[in-house]
Design a protein around this motif. Structure first.
Motif, PDB file in Angstrom:
ATOM      1  N   SER A 174      17.646 -18.840 -31.026  1.00 43.64           N
ATOM      2  CA  SER A 174      17.402 -18.017 -32.213  1.00 43.64           C
ATOM      3  C   SER A 174      16.877 -16.663 -31.775  1.00 43.64           C
ATOM      4  CB  SER A 174      16.391 -18.688 -33.143  1.00 43.64           C
ATOM      5  OG  SER A 174      15.114 -18.773 -32.518  1.00 43.64           O
ATOM      6  N   ILE A 175      16.994 -15.683 -32.674  1.00 47.82           N
ATOM      7  CA  ILE A 175      16.411 -14.365 -32.445  1.00 47.82           C
ATOM      8  C   ILE A 175      15.970 -13.820 -33.790  1.00 47.82           C
ATOM      9  CG2 ILE A 175      18.634 -13.165 -32.637  1.00 47.82           C
ATOM     10  CD1 ILE A 175      17.527 -11.234 -30.442  1.00 47.82           C
ATOM     11  N   SER A 176      14.844 -13.129 -33.790  1.00 50.37           N
ATOM     12  CA  SER A 176      14.342 -12.533 -35.029  1.00 50.37           C
ATOM     13  C   SER A 176      13.677 -11.204 -34.705  1.00 50.37           C
ATOM     14  CB  SER A 176      13.351 -13.465 -35.731  1.00 50.37           C
ATOM     15  OG  SER A 176      12.177 -13.631 -34.955  1.00 50.37           O
ATOM     16  N   ALA A 177      13.646 -10.339 -35.711  1.00 51.42           N
ATOM     17  CA  ALA A 177      12.986  -9.045 -35.588  1.00 51.42           C
ATOM     18  C   ALA A 177      12.335  -8.729 -36.925  1.00 51.42           C
ATOM     19  CB  ALA A 177      13.976  -7.947 -35.209  1.00 51.42           C
ATOM     20  N   GLY A 178      11.250  -7.961 -36.875  1.00 46.82           N
ATOM     21  CA  GLY A 178      10.560  -7.642 -38.113  1.00 46.82           C
ATOM     22  C   GLY A 178       9.741  -6.380 -38.009  1.00 46.82           C
ATOM     23  N   ILE A 179       9.347  -5.877 -39.172  1.00 45.66           N
ATOM     24  CA  ILE A 179       8.473  -4.714 -39.263  1.00 45.66           C
ATOM     25  C   ILE A 179       7.310  -5.067 -40.174  1.00 45.66           C
ATOM     26  CG2 ILE A 179      10.264  -2.994 -38.829  1.00 45.66           C
ATOM     27  CD1 ILE A 179      10.497  -2.606 -41.854  1.00 45.66           C
ATOM     28  N   ASP A 180       6.180  -4.365 -40.011  1.00 44.73           N
ATOM     29  CA  ASP A 180       5.036  -4.588 -40.879  1.00 44.73           C
ATOM     30  C   ASP A 180       4.414  -3.254 -41.256  1.00 44.73           C
ATOM     31  OD1 ASP A 180       3.000  -3.742 -39.005  1.00 44.73           O
ATOM     32  OD2 ASP A 180       3.150  -5.680 -38.010  1.00 44.73           O
ATOM     33  N   ASN A 181       3.355  -3.309 -42.077  1.00 42.10           N
ATOM     34  CA  ASN A 181       2.749  -2.091 -42.628  1.00 42.10           C
ATOM     35  C   ASN A 181       1.718  -1.482 -41.703  1.00 42.10           C
ATOM     36  OD1 ASN A 181       1.105  -4.453 -43.310  1.00 42.10           O
ATOM     37  ND2 ASN A 181      -0.153  -3.074 -44.522  1.00 42.10           N
ATOM     38  N   TYR A 185       6.171  -3.499 -35.301  1.00 42.07           N
ATOM     39  CA  TYR A 185       7.403  -4.266 -35.225  1.00 42.07           C
ATOM     40  C   TYR A 185       7.204  -5.453 -34.297  1.00 42.07           C
ATOM     41  CZ  TYR A 185       8.193  -2.139 -30.629  1.00 42.07           C
ATOM     42  OH  TYR A 185       8.069  -1.739 -29.323  1.00 42.07           O
ATOM     43  N   LYS A 186       8.092  -6.419 -34.399  1.00 44.88           N
ATOM     44  CA  LYS A 186       8.024  -7.607 -33.544  1.00 44.88           C
ATOM     45  C   LYS A 186       9.423  -8.117 -33.262  1.00 44.88           C
ATOM     46  CE  LYS A 186       7.388 -10.641 -37.554  1.00 44.88           C
ATOM     47  NZ  LYS A 186       6.461 -11.546 -38.255  1.00 44.88           N
ATOM     48  N   ILE A 187       9.582  -8.777 -32.126  1.00 39.92           N
ATOM     49  CA  ILE A 187      10.844  -9.391 -31.720  1.00 39.92           C
ATOM     50  C   ILE A 187      10.507 -10.760 -31.132  1.00 39.92           C
ATOM     51  CG2 ILE A 187      12.866  -9.233 -30.230  1.00 39.92           C
ATOM     52  CD1 ILE A 187      12.462  -6.203 -30.176  1.00 39.92           C
ATOM     53  N   ARG A 188      11.238 -11.777 -31.566  1.00 33.79           N
ATOM     54  CA  ARG A 188      11.055 -13.128 -31.043  1.00 33.79           C
ATOM     55  C   ARG A 188      12.416 -13.718 -30.740  1.00 33.79           C
ATOM     56  NH1 ARG A 188       6.183 -16.307 -33.260  1.00 33.79           N
ATOM     57  NH2 ARG A 188       4.599 -14.690 -33.443  1.00 33.79           N
ATOM     58  N   GLY A 691      23.074 -19.600 -40.194  1.00 35.85           N
ATOM     59  CA  GLY A 691      21.744 -19.413 -39.630  1.00 35.85           C
ATOM     60  C   GLY A 691      21.112 -18.063 -39.855  1.00 35.85           C
ATOM     61  N   TRP A 692      21.643 -17.225 -40.740  1.00 37.98           N
ATOM     62  CA  TRP A 692      21.029 -15.933 -41.019  1.00 37.98           C
ATOM     63  C   TRP A 692      19.931 -16.086 -42.070  1.00 37.98           C
ATOM     64  CZ3 TRP A 692      21.666 -11.464 -38.456  1.00 37.98           C
ATOM     65  CH2 TRP A 692      22.806 -11.322 -37.649  1.00 37.98           C
ATOM     66  N   ALA A 693      18.878 -15.253 -41.975  1.00 38.44           N
ATOM     67  CA  ALA A 693      17.811 -15.259 -42.978  1.00 38.44           C
ATOM     68  C   ALA A 693      17.101 -13.912 -42.982  1.00 38.44           C
ATOM     69  CB  ALA A 693      16.803 -16.372 -42.710  1.00 38.44           C
ATOM     70  N   VAL A 694      16.722 -13.458 -44.189  1.00 38.49           N
ATOM     71  CA  VAL A 694      15.883 -12.275 -44.358  1.00 38.49           C
ATOM     72  C   VAL A 694      14.666 -12.702 -45.169  1.00 38.49           C
ATOM     73  CG1 VAL A 694      15.668  -9.992 -45.403  1.00 38.49           C
ATOM     74  CG2 VAL A 694      17.764 -10.621 -44.216  1.00 38.49           C
ATOM     75  N   THR A 695      13.477 -12.320 -44.687  1.00 33.02           N
ATOM     76  CA  THR A 695      12.237 -12.764 -45.330  1.00 33.02           C
ATOM     77  C   THR A 695      11.311 -11.590 -45.572  1.00 33.02           C
ATOM     78  OG1 THR A 695      12.373 -14.897 -44.191  1.00 33.02           O
ATOM     79  CG2 THR A 695      10.241 -14.301 -45.136  1.00 33.02           C
ATOM     80  N   ALA A 696      10.841 -11.462 -46.809  1.00 37.11           N
ATOM     81  CA  ALA A 696       9.763 -10.529 -47.145  1.00 37.11           C
ATOM     82  C   ALA A 696       8.485 -11.348 -47.265  1.00 37.11           C
ATOM     83  CB  ALA A 696      10.060  -9.807 -48.452  1.00 37.11           C
ATOM     84  N   GLY A 725       5.418  -7.300 -44.648  1.00 34.08           N
ATOM     85  CA  GLY A 725       6.507  -6.879 -43.784  1.00 34.08           C
ATOM     86  C   GLY A 725       7.821  -7.537 -44.159  1.00 34.08           C
ATOM     87  N   LEU A 726       8.831  -7.277 -43.328  1.00 32.48           N
ATOM     88  CA  LEU A 726      10.180  -7.783 -43.547  1.00 32.48           C
ATOM     89  C   LEU A 726      10.737  -8.267 -42.215  1.00 32.48           C
ATOM     90  CD1 LEU A 726      12.424  -7.945 -45.812  1.00 32.48           C
ATOM     91  CD2 LEU A 726      13.342  -5.845 -44.796  1.00 32.48           C
ATOM     92  N   ASP A 727      11.284  -9.509 -42.207  1.00 35.98           N
ATOM     93  CA  ASP A 727      11.849 -10.100 -40.999  1.00 35.98           C
ATOM     94  C   ASP A 727      13.309 -10.450 -41.231  1.00 35.98           C
ATOM     95  OD1 ASP A 727       9.254  -9.995 -40.061  1.00 35.98           O
ATOM     96  OD2 ASP A 727       8.867 -12.132 -40.381  1.00 35.98           O
ATOM     97  N   ILE A 728      14.098 -10.390 -40.172  1.00 32.21           N
ATOM     98  CA  ILE A 728      15.471 -10.875 -40.197  1.00 32.21           C
ATOM     99  C   ILE A 728      15.670 -11.773 -38.979  1.00 32.21           C
ATOM    100  CG2 ILE A 728      16.347  -8.816 -38.996  1.00 32.21           C
ATOM    101  CD1 ILE A 728      18.975  -9.239 -40.619  1.00 32.21           C
TER     102      ILE A 728
END
Length: 732
Positions: A174-181, A185-188, A691-696, A725-728
């Motif tokens: 899996s891979i995910s990326a996100g941003i916050d206030n 940013y983050k990457i996993r 397997g796609w997902a977007v999360t607020a 934040g928002l993750d994908i």
């Protein structure tokens, strides 16, 4: 075959070690829900070192499967703590100071852990390791009550068992990326699978990187006081050499950079009006490394398991000192014409070896015997420096020679510790419905401390015997830790259990001569050596499944006698941080947990925990009857999650969680009490395709302002405000 029959087939037809090697999420998935989607999943836990159904385990256990971890957005320890009854986390001062409080068993600066934290079979040595990123996690289990018979010293409050994901038979990740206030940013990411065609060798690599500017404003410097950057990597290699032999290698690292010491000074813990105004941003860098190897060998009739580990931790923190104000406004500047800042350094190396033999699970008697050894070397230095407005000099093993930041005080010591233990566990089916479990463990912990403070920096007080540079002190702590549990299965849907358990936490060293200085300053309960803490608990509980497994309802009551529980004291007379002990405290409480599937895709959960703490014995009679420091009176956890298909192949998942932390007392006189804290978290996810997902998401949605800690002397540390934040993400 129904859920209960599948579960019993899995547990009854597999050896204990084989079941423990099985992926918990796979077990839960195989047990699944019924075709209508109404039944809650059945969960298998291993925190008692045996594979068993969560609902039939005779213990108070909160478990988070891989799916629950994903749904709740659990990425750090504070996230699952917020979902667990009678469990709180006090995050303060620096990354390594995160105090776990479970059922009123507390933790503080320089103390041993209050719970055993076990990751992939390896028990953490230093509490500064606990507060770290959680990624690629299979399952988290919180086992409540003293667990010394299972995990030995420092499992006095319970155990937190974390299992990372193992590689499977096919390549996936899996891979995910996100941003916050922060903004930040983050990457996993993770990837794993077989190596070669034989299927005997498998690997898994995972990592996480996060970088955020922070959320708490420092008005004086015009920047955030809590920037956070962390890079964590982990690798696993599993070799199934034969049907009998398997080898599991694990290595991990973490590199953290943040800041520390952004306190305010107040008299009331509920006062959040003061902004952070330290004039030194400082630094807080923590490096952690871990390597372990677990070998399982089936010898016929049982399995030998060997677990070997080596860990290192190094943390440096610098920043402002009392009273955490700009130089010309500080108290010391007003009196002495100079201000102070500070630096602390911690360096720990440890190795451990656990060897045990577990019988096969077939038959009415199951048993296990084992031994454990651990060696630890620890160096720590602390000190104040004269703040000339030129920043803070990190001080490691030698006092600062920087003329722009000269050393004012300096303390250093080194510990060389060795502990060993032997243990045994047996479970016997007295009847088809009645089971008895008996465990016992003996731990012995020998500690040697050498004072390394240069003579000119020894904080001795005239007329009172004090520390001597080069002085070597030794002390040994030991304890037998028995545990007895009786379980009665009324039927497939109702279980009663009761038991007695003990745990102990090793004592340690305060600065030499502290006892006499404390007495001279009218402080009691503080000595040169603080004694080991021992807790004994009686517990009664039940577990039930109702409404065709749509509702689980579990509860328990407990009473704990604590001898020599810790409290923190800062002695200004010789500038030392010390631990004192309360000869006897009493903790009484209850827990109630429920999960309800109202409809397919609609789940509710409720958890209530209550802990009444009382000081029963102390040298100062005026505090007898008061609450123990750091203990919250109650916790309330409520959550709802709804999942529905909003289009062909598109699923909407919404989740909301509420946590209430009851009144919390902070010192022996109970001079201030924090009012209840109410926190809300929310998540909205859209999942589609393969397997796609977007999360607020948002944590502390309504921006509750409160202080995470009040330390004697009026030191308060601000809790995190609202984050969002928002993750994908993508699974493959």
């Amino acid at each position: 075959m129904n859920t209960r029959e599948v579960k019993r087939s899995l547990l009854g037809g597999t050896s204990i070690i084989a079941a423990m090697m099985m992926s918990p999420a796979v077990v839960a998935q195989d047990q699944g829900s019924d075709e209508s989607g109404f039944a809650l999943e059945e969960i298998v836990v291993t925190s008692r070192r045996k594979a068993e159904s969560l609902q039939e385990a005779p213990a108070a256990i909160t478990a988070f499967t891989s799916q629950k971890i994903q749904d709740a957005g659990i990425e750090r320890p504070a996230d699952f703590v917020a979902l667990t009854t009678n469990l709180t986390l006090i995050e303060t001062q620096n990354a390594g100071n995160a105090f776990v409080v479970l059922r009123g068993i507390t933790q503080n600066r320089n103390s041993e852990p209050s719970v055993a934290v076990v990751i992939d079979g390896v028990q953490q040595v230093n509490p500064a390791q606990f507060n770290q990123e959680l990624f690629d996690i299979q399952q988290i289990e919180v086992l409540k009550g003293p667990q010394g018979a299972i995990y030995g010293r420092n499992a006095i409050g319970g155990a937190i068992v974390i299992t990372t994901k193992k590689p499977g038979e096919e390549t996936e990740g899996s891979i995910s990326a996100g941003i916050d206030n922060g903004p930040g940013y983050k990457i996993r990411g993770s990837v794993g699978g077989p190596i070669g065609d034989s299927g005997k060798l498998k690997y898994r690599l995972s990592g996480a990187f996060i970088d955020t500017d922070g959320y708490i404003n420092n008005e004086f410097l015009g920047e955030e006081a809590d920037p956070y950057q962390d890079l964590s990597l982990r690798g696993r290699l599993i070799w199934d050499a034969s049907d009998r032999l398997s080898v599991d290698l694990r290595a991990s690292m973490s590199r953290l950079k943040t800041q520390a010491f952004y306190y305010n000074i107040v008299t009331d813990v509920n006062d959040t009006s003061l902004p952070v105004r330290v004039n030194n941003a400082g630094q807080n860098d923590r490096d952690m490394n871990s390597v372990s190897m677990q070998i399982n060998y089936d010898v016929g009739g049982g399995t030998i398991t060997s677990t070997t580990s080596f860990d290192t931790l190094e943390e440096i923190l610098t920043g402002d000192a009392f009273d955490f104000l700009p130089i010309e406004e500080s108290l010391f500047y007003q009196i002495l014409g100079v201000d102070l800042n500070q630096s602390q350094f911690l360096d720990v190396e440890s190795w451990s070896q656990d060897l045990r033999f577990a019988s096969d699970s077939d038959g009415p008697l199951r048993w296990m015997v084992g031994g454990y050894m651990i060696g630890t070397k620890r160096y720590i230095s602390t000190g104040n420096l004269v703040d000339l407005g030129q920043g803070v000099t990190p001080v490691y093993r030698e006092p600062s020679t920087n003329p722009n930041n000269p050393q004012a005080t300096f303390l250093a010591d080194e510990q060389d510790n060795f502990a060993w233990a032997v243990y045994a566990d047996a479970t016997y089916d007295l009847t088809d419905k009645l089971e008895l479990n008996a465990s016992i463990r003996y731990d012995e912990d020998e500690r040697e401390q050498t004072t390394l403070t240069p003579t000119e920096y020894l904080p001795n007080v005239e007329g009172i015997p004090g520390a001597v540079s080069g002085e070597v002190r030794t002390v040994t702590f030991s304890e037998w830790q028995p545990k007895f549990t009786l379980r009665y299965l009324v039927n497939d849907d109702l279980t009663f259990y009761g038991g007695y358990s003990t745990g102990f936490r090793s004592g340690g060293f305060n600065q030499s001569g502290v006892g006499a200085i404390a007495v001279a300053n009218g402080i009691v309960g503080v000595n040169d050596i603080f004694e080991a803490e021992v807790a004994t608990t009686f517990e009664l509980g039940f577990k039930s499944e109702l409404l065709d497994s749509r509702l689980t309802l579990n509860g328990n009551v407990f009473t704990t006698k604590s001898e020599n529980s810790y409290f923190f004291v800062f002695l200004a007379a010789n500038s030392t941080q010390n631990l004192g002990t309360v000869p006897e405290g009493r903790l009484k409480g209850l827990e109630l947990d429920a999960s309800y599937r109202a409809a397919p895709g609609l789940d509710f959960n409720l958890g209530f925990g209550y802990t009444d703490s009382e000081i029963k014995e102390f040298q100062d009679s005026s505090v007898i009857g008061n609450k123990l420091p750091g203990v919250s009176e109650m916790t309330l956890n409520m959550g709802v999650q709804y999942s529905t298909e909003i289009a062909d192949g598109v699923t909407l998942v919404t989740r909301a969680d509420y946590q209430r932390i009851g009144k919390t007392w902070w010192d022996l006189p109970n001079s201030t009490v924090r009012n209840p804290v109410d926190l809300f978290d929310a998540r909205i996810s859209v999942e589609w395709g393969d397997g796609w997902a977007v999360t607020a998401w948002s944590r502390n949605l309504f921006n509750e302002k409160y202080n995470a800690e009040f330390s004697p002397g009026g030191f308060v540390f601000k809790a995190k405000p609202r984050r969002y934040g928002l993750d994908i993400s993508k699974r493959f």
